[in-house]
Design a protein around this motif. Structure first.
Motif, PDB file in Angstrom:
ATOM      1  N   HIS A 138     -35.602  51.924  49.821  1.00 20.63           N
ATOM      2  CA  HIS A 138     -36.270  51.786  51.103  1.00 20.63           C
ATOM      3  C   HIS A 138     -35.545  52.624  52.150  1.00 20.63           C
ATOM      4  N   SER A 139     -36.305  53.125  53.096  1.00 22.24           N
ATOM      5  CA  SER A 139     -35.780  54.102  54.042  1.00 22.24           C
ATOM      6  C   SER A 139     -34.737  53.538  54.987  1.00 22.24           C
ATOM      7  N   THR A 140     -34.541  52.226  54.980  1.00 25.90           N
ATOM      8  CA  THR A 140     -33.509  51.634  55.829  1.00 25.90           C
ATOM      9  C   THR A 140     -32.107  51.901  55.281  1.00 25.90           C
ATOM     10  N   MET A 141     -32.010  52.372  54.040  1.00 28.29           N
ATOM     11  CA  MET A 141     -30.708  52.634  53.435  1.00 28.29           C
ATOM     12  C   MET A 141     -30.113  53.934  53.957  1.00 28.29           C
ATOM     13  N   VAL A 142     -28.798  53.937  54.123  1.00 29.77           N
ATOM     14  CA  VAL A 142     -28.072  55.136  54.537  1.00 29.77           C
ATOM     15  C   VAL A 142     -27.569  55.842  53.282  1.00 29.77           C
ATOM     16  N   LEU A 143     -27.911  57.121  53.153  1.00 30.29           N
ATOM     17  CA  LEU A 143     -27.540  57.873  51.960  1.00 30.29           C
ATOM     18  C   LEU A 143     -26.254  58.658  52.184  1.00 30.29           C
ATOM     19  N   PRO A 144     -25.432  58.784  51.156  1.00 36.88           N
ATOM     20  CA  PRO A 144     -24.261  59.666  51.261  1.00 36.88           C
ATOM     21  C   PRO A 144     -24.721  61.115  51.312  1.00 36.88           C
ATOM     22  N   PRO A 145     -23.894  62.022  51.807  1.00 36.11           N
ATOM     23  CA  PRO A 145     -24.314  63.428  51.959  1.00 36.11           C
ATOM     24  C   PRO A 145     -24.661  64.113  50.644  1.00 36.11           C
ATOM     25  N   GLU A 146     -24.195  63.559  49.524  1.00 35.69           N
ATOM     26  CA  GLU A 146     -24.485  64.178  48.224  1.00 35.69           C
ATOM     27  C   GLU A 146     -25.903  63.917  47.737  1.00 35.69           C
ATOM     28  N   LEU A 147     -26.665  63.045  48.427  1.00 39.96           N
ATOM     29  CA  LEU A 147     -28.010  62.690  47.994  1.00 39.96           C
ATOM     30  C   LEU A 147     -29.053  63.187  48.989  1.00 39.96           C
ATOM     31  N   ASP A 148     -30.172  63.630  48.454  1.00 40.61           N
ATOM     32  CA  ASP A 148     -31.328  64.023  49.258  1.00 40.61           C
ATOM     33  C   ASP A 148     -32.360  62.901  49.226  1.00 40.61           C
ATOM     34  N   GLY A 149     -33.010  62.644  50.345  1.00 38.03           N
ATOM     35  CA  GLY A 149     -34.056  61.625  50.406  1.00 38.03           C
ATOM     36  C   GLY A 149     -35.338  62.188  50.986  1.00 38.03           C
ATOM     37  N   GLU A 150     -36.452  61.775  50.412  1.00 30.99           N
ATOM     38  CA  GLU A 150     -37.773  62.219  50.879  1.00 30.99           C
ATOM     39  C   GLU A 150     -38.720  61.021  50.927  1.00 30.99           C
ATOM     40  N   LEU A 151     -39.303  60.763  52.082  1.00 28.38           N
ATOM     41  CA  LEU A 151     -40.251  59.659  52.217  1.00 28.38           C
ATOM     42  C   LEU A 151     -41.525  59.977  51.447  1.00 28.38           C
ATOM     43  N   ILE A 152     -41.963  59.012  50.615  1.00 27.18           N
ATOM     44  CA  ILE A 152     -43.154  59.267  49.809  1.00 27.18           C
ATOM     45  C   ILE A 152     -44.226  58.184  49.952  1.00 27.18           C
ATOM     46  N   HIS A 153     -43.870  57.027  50.540  1.00 28.75           N
ATOM     47  CA  HIS A 153     -44.861  55.951  50.572  1.00 28.75           C
ATOM     48  C   HIS A 153     -44.517  54.933  51.645  1.00 28.75           C
ATOM     49  N   ASP A 154     -45.527  54.481  52.373  1.00 29.15           N
ATOM     50  CA  ASP A 154     -45.348  53.402  53.342  1.00 29.15           C
ATOM     51  C   ASP A 154     -45.904  52.113  52.751  1.00 29.15           C
ATOM     52  N   GLU A 155     -45.084  51.067  52.761  1.00 30.94           N
ATOM     53  CA  GLU A 155     -45.472  49.785  52.195  1.00 30.94           C
ATOM     54  C   GLU A 155     -45.806  48.807  53.317  1.00 30.94           C
ATOM     55  N   LYS A 156     -47.037  48.332  53.351  1.00 28.09           N
ATOM     56  CA  LYS A 156     -47.435  47.314  54.309  1.00 28.09           C
ATOM     57  C   LYS A 156     -47.155  45.949  53.693  1.00 28.09           C
ATOM     58  N   LEU A 157     -46.301  45.159  54.355  1.00 28.91           N
ATOM     59  CA  LEU A 157     -46.002  43.830  53.848  1.00 28.91           C
ATOM     60  C   LEU A 157     -47.048  42.832  54.338  1.00 28.91           C
ATOM     61  N   VAL A 158     -47.426  41.929  53.462  1.00 32.17           N
ATOM     62  CA  VAL A 158     -48.411  40.895  53.798  1.00 32.17           C
ATOM     63  C   VAL A 158     -47.842  39.532  53.442  1.00 32.17           C
ATOM     64  N   ALA A 159     -48.419  38.508  54.032  1.00 33.29           N
ATOM     65  CA  ALA A 159     -48.052  37.136  53.681  1.00 33.29           C
ATOM     66  C   ALA A 159     -48.806  36.740  52.414  1.00 33.29           C
ATOM     67  N   ILE A 160     -48.106  36.124  51.459  1.00 37.43           N
ATOM     68  CA  ILE A 160     -48.695  35.723  50.175  1.00 37.43           C
ATOM     69  C   ILE A 160     -48.494  34.217  50.011  1.00 37.43           C
ATOM     70  N   PHE A 161     -49.545  33.524  49.567  1.00 40.28           N
ATOM     71  CA  PHE A 161     -49.491  32.064  49.519  1.00 40.28           C
ATOM     72  C   PHE A 161     -50.525  31.538  48.527  1.00 40.28           C
ATOM     73  N   ALA A 162     -50.339  30.300  48.125  1.00 41.04           N
ATOM     74  CA  ALA A 162     -51.305  29.661  47.238  1.00 41.04           C
ATOM     75  C   ALA A 162     -52.618  29.446  47.976  1.00 41.04           C
ATOM     76  N   GLU A 163     -53.720  29.564  47.254  1.00 43.53           N
ATOM     77  CA  GLU A 163     -55.035  29.383  47.876  1.00 43.53           C
ATOM     78  C   GLU A 163     -55.191  27.991  48.465  1.00 43.53           C
ATOM     79  N   SER A 164     -54.436  27.018  47.922  1.00 41.69           N
ATOM     80  CA  SER A 164     -54.528  25.638  48.401  1.00 41.69           C
ATOM     81  C   SER A 164     -53.455  25.300  49.443  1.00 41.69           C
TER      82      SER A 164
END
Length: 292
Positions: A147-173
């Protein structure tokens, strides 16, 4: 001194332990340790220092690594490129990432790719984001997903590829189900199921509900356990929408006026040549994520 011993040396340095290197090479730990001792005796220098259950390169070991790794990497890359050009699509793609991404987001793509290229083998390592960074840094995997909140060391390259929308999940009842689905609001004091503090998903949820303290009923380390608890009515949890869409017996809803979004980042080792079969899969992954 043999080429094979030098390859063993490189893998030991990457893994940081003889046990991890032996597992990767398919050898017993004593047999691998013996080969490294022979290499050190033939060279007349110590290449590793033993620290607890791990190992670290000595100053001489780091010098040898700097000379040997580029040579073997160039040879291996040249062979893979020639094979790929001749239509030989085989080998192993090693990926590390969060359990949610590997088990739910990537599963259809990996399954399709495996059916189209049966000689390509996948190694999937479900780990925390910090462990993914370490595996990528050590070159244990071809690439990682964090996840993009992580800080990477200089030896690693990072590229954003996907945005995740979080939703609330619950039992139907669940008692809050109607209110969540009709109003998009989490009723006060609703029991919630969250990852422990320090997890990227937990940080995102805590930030989103900073002005509305949550009633944390349980802290759970795995998304599957969390979903099973939610299915039994133990509380409301939060996960990416693509996870919720694959859960029979569970309902989900977006929570209004709250921006609960995480970005997924592809991480590679800076300067490390990417084998053609891996690059081909990465290109497909980026395209797949853009459509998801």
């Amino acid at each position: 001194m043999s080429d094979l011993q030098l390859r063993y040396f490189l893998v030991c340095a990457e893994e940081g332990s003889f046990t991890g290197a032996a597992d990767r090479l398919g050898l017993s730990q004593p047999a691998l340790s013996q080969q490294i001792r022979k290499l050190e005796q033939e060279m007349g220098i110590a290449l590793f220092t033993r620290i607890g259950r791990g190992i670290q390169l000595t100053a001489a070991g780091r010098q040898l690594w700097g000379k040997v790794y580029p040579l073997f990497s160039d040879v291996d890359q040249a062979i893979r490129e020639l094979q790929f050009q001749e239509g030989v699509i085989e080998g192993t793609i090693a990926i590390a990432g969060p359990h949610t991404a590997l088990s739910y987001l990537l599963t259809p793509l990996i399954s399709q790719h495996a059916s189209e290229h049966p000689d390509v083998r996948f190694q999937l390592h479900a780990r925390s984001s910090q462990e993914v960074i370490q595996l990528t840094y050590n070159r244990t995997v071809d690439f990682g997903l964090v996840h993009s909140t992580m800080v990477l060391p200089p030896e690693l390259d990072g590229e954003l590829i996907h945005d995740e929308k979080l939703v609330a999940i619950f039992a139907e009842s669940h008692p809050a189900a109607d209110h969540l689905q009709q109003n998009g609001e989490l009723p006060p004091n609703t029991p919630t199921l969250l990852f422990p503090k320090g997890y990227a998903l937990r940080r995102a949820v805590d930030a989103a509900f900073a002005d509305q303290p949550l009633n944390v009923a349980m802290e759970v380390e795995t998304v599957d356990a969390m979903l099973n608890l939610a299915r039994r009515g133990s509380g409301v949890c939060f996960a990416p929408r693509y996870v919720a869409e694959q859960q029979p017996g569970l309902a989900f809803a977006e929570v209004n006026n709250l921006d609960i979004t995480l970005s997924l980042m592809l991480v590679t080792r800076y300067g490390k040549a990417i084998q053609p079969i891996t690059q081909c899969f990465i290109d497909q992954l980026k395209s797949y994520c853009n459509r998801s």
